[in-house]
Design a protein around this motif. Structure first.
Motif, short mmCIF file in Angstrom:
data_model
loop_
_atom_site.label_atom_id
_atom_site.label_comp_id
_atom_site.label_asym_id
_atom_site.label_seq_id
_atom_site.Cartn_x
_atom_site.Cartn_y
_atom_site.Cartn_z
N ALA A 11 0.88 -1.23 0.09
CA ALA A 11 0.03 0.09 0.22
C ALA A 11 0.79 1.28 0.01
CB ALA A 11 -0.84 0.22 1.13
N ILE A 15 0.86 4.01 -2.90
CA ILE A 15 0.42 5.57 -2.76
C ILE A 15 1.77 6.45 -3.15
CG2 ILE A 15 0.31 7.04 -0.75
CD1 ILE A 15 -1.42 4.84 0.88
N LEU A 19 1.33 9.05 -5.79
CA LEU A 19 1.75 10.71 -5.68
C LEU A 19 2.70 11.23 -6.74
CD1 LEU A 19 1.95 10.86 -1.69
CD2 LEU A 19 0.00 11.74 -3.17
#
Length: 85
Positions: A11, A15, A19
């Motif tokens: 995860a 992420i 980004l």
């Protein structure tokens, strides 16, 4: 226990990648806005000095974008376009 750590790491990597993908267009848009603002300043200076030089370019948003993106060749392009038209 190891499954939870593995899922957490996956995860976090996802992420971070998202980004990175999202931040690239934001940086590009911010750079274009800064360059356009610099173009407005350059066109304003040319407009102020037009009394002495006789060179006049109307400081509009499209002209500022051309000047900001292309720089000095953009100013030359605008002058040639004004001379031709």
């Amino acid at each position: 226990m190891f499954d939870d750590i593995f899922y957490f790491i996956c995860a976090a990597v996802i992420i971070i990648l998202l980004l990175k993908i999202i931040s690239l267009p934001v940086k590009l848009i911010f750079k274009l806005l800064i360059n356009t603002a610099c173009g407005i300043v350059i066109l304003f200076v040319i407009d102020v000095l037009s009394v002495y030089t006789g060179i006049w370019i109307e400081p509009t948003l499209p002209a500022a974008a051309i000047t900001g993106i292309l720089g000095l060749p953009g100013v030359a392009l605008l002058l040639i376009g004004q001379w031709v038209l």
